[in-house]
Write an enzyme that holds these catalytic residues in place. Structure first.
Site, mmCIF file in Angstrom:
data_model
loop_
_atom_site.group_PDB
_atom_site.id
_atom_site.type_symbol
_atom_site.label_atom_id
_atom_site.label_comp_id
_atom_site.label_asym_id
_atom_site.label_seq_id
_atom_site.Cartn_x
_atom_site.Cartn_y
_atom_site.Cartn_z
ATOM 1 N N LEU A 1 76.564 -23.603 -15.850
ATOM 2 C CA LEU A 1 77.316 -23.169 -17.018
ATOM 3 C C LEU A 1 78.636 -24.031 -17.054
ATOM 4 O O LEU A 1 79.266 -24.259 -15.852
ATOM 5 C CB LEU A 1 77.570 -21.695 -16.768
ATOM 6 C CG LEU A 1 76.236 -20.719 -16.872
ATOM 7 C CD1 LEU A 1 76.901 -19.355 -16.863
ATOM 8 C CD2 LEU A 1 75.704 -20.980 -18.450
ATOM 9 N N ASP A 2 79.278 -24.384 -18.085
ATOM 10 C CA ASP A 2 80.324 -25.088 -18.058
ATOM 11 C C ASP A 2 81.503 -24.308 -17.845
ATOM 12 O O ASP A 2 81.332 -23.026 -17.988
ATOM 13 C CB ASP A 2 80.397 -26.142 -19.390
ATOM 14 C CG ASP A 2 80.296 -25.121 -20.633
ATOM 15 O OD1 ASP A 2 81.247 -24.134 -20.469
ATOM 16 O OD2 ASP A 2 79.698 -25.389 -21.756
ATOM 17 N N LYS A 3 82.561 -24.707 -17.640
ATOM 18 C CA LYS A 3 83.809 -24.131 -17.307
ATOM 19 C C LYS A 3 84.127 -23.212 -18.517
ATOM 20 O O LYS A 3 84.861 -22.135 -18.045
ATOM 21 C CB LYS A 3 85.096 -25.191 -17.333
ATOM 22 C CG LYS A 3 86.163 -24.600 -16.679
ATOM 23 C CD LYS A 3 87.239 -25.769 -16.822
ATOM 24 C CE LYS A 3 88.641 -25.394 -16.126
ATOM 25 N NZ LYS A 3 89.789 -26.254 -15.887
#
Length: 234
Positions: A101-103
């Site tokens: 999952l991205d930031k």
């Protein structure tokens, strides 16, 4: 497996350090008896400094990832591994995220040290569904659901159409989107292709496994039944 090697593989310290720990009596069984290096005690009955050992090889962890954390140890700043005990980074085999999952995305994130299980989850053949709760910058046009479900949608710079995805409109700027694949920033790029912008994104489910009762930033070891639920709906 000898106790010293087991402890080292779980990340408690080097083999030399674990030999010292055993000599100091920090390893006991549940009755309080000190364990020797050649002890045959079952994993679940071993205590380190009066605490049960971390799960053995084959562990699967579910985390409710907060915003602001990244998944790659190569990234700068806060990592999802910072939310786990420090020794988990030293486990052998290594503990890896199952996908990322991205930031700027929160929600359900899996970890495992079982390579076979990891590849089963991410394999295109499994088609494990992933459900995202989406908040948008502006109202939807109304044709997004048909486009996403068509199986013909192409993302910029790609040469293969997306697999059909299911869109549930909750209101004009909120939706629930179910994907059966995992491409780079896929949800954001899908809505960008319709002229919209995702302002908040949370993954609520991986297969039939949700985040019920798991607070943001917290994690838990999955039971065998919970691991099975990951493959429901695929």
């Amino acid at each position: 497996m000898r106790l010293v090697k087991l402890l080292a593989n779980l990340g408690y310290g080097s083999r030399k350090e674990m030999q010292v720990a055993i000599r100091n009596g920090w390893l006991t069984d549940r009755e309080g008896s000190r364990l020797k290096a050649d002890a045959k005690t079952a994993h679940e009955d071993i205590l380190f400094d009066d605490e049960p050992l971390d799960p053995a090889h084959g562990v699967v962890i579910l985390m409710n990832k907060p915003l602001g954390y990244t998944c790659s140890i190569k990234d700068q700043g806060r990592l999802v591994y910072d939310l786990l005990p420090d020794r988990f980074r030293m486990r052998k085999p290594v503990l890896s995220t199952i996908g990322r999952l991205d930031k700027e995305t929160s929600g359900a994130l899996l970890f495992t040290d079982d390579g076979t299980f990891l590849h089963r989850v991410i394999s295109p053949k499994s088609e494990v569904p992933k459900i995202y709760e989406v908040t948008l910058d502006r109202p939807m046009k109304g044709d997004e659901g048909a486009l996403f479900a068509s199986g013909d949608m192409m993302l910029e710079s790609e040469d293969k159409p997306l697999k059909p995805a299911e869109l549930q409109v909750l209101d004009e700027t909120h939706a629930r989107l179910t994907l059966h694949e995992g491409r780079y920033h896929q949800v954001r790029r899908m809505f960008a292709a319709t002229g919209n912008h995702v302002t908040d994104l949370t993954r609520s489910h991986i297969g039939g496994l949700g985040l019920e009762g798991l607070e943001e930033g917290k994690w838990k070891v999955l039971s065998e039944e919970e691991k099975t639920r990951i493959f429901e709906g695929g």
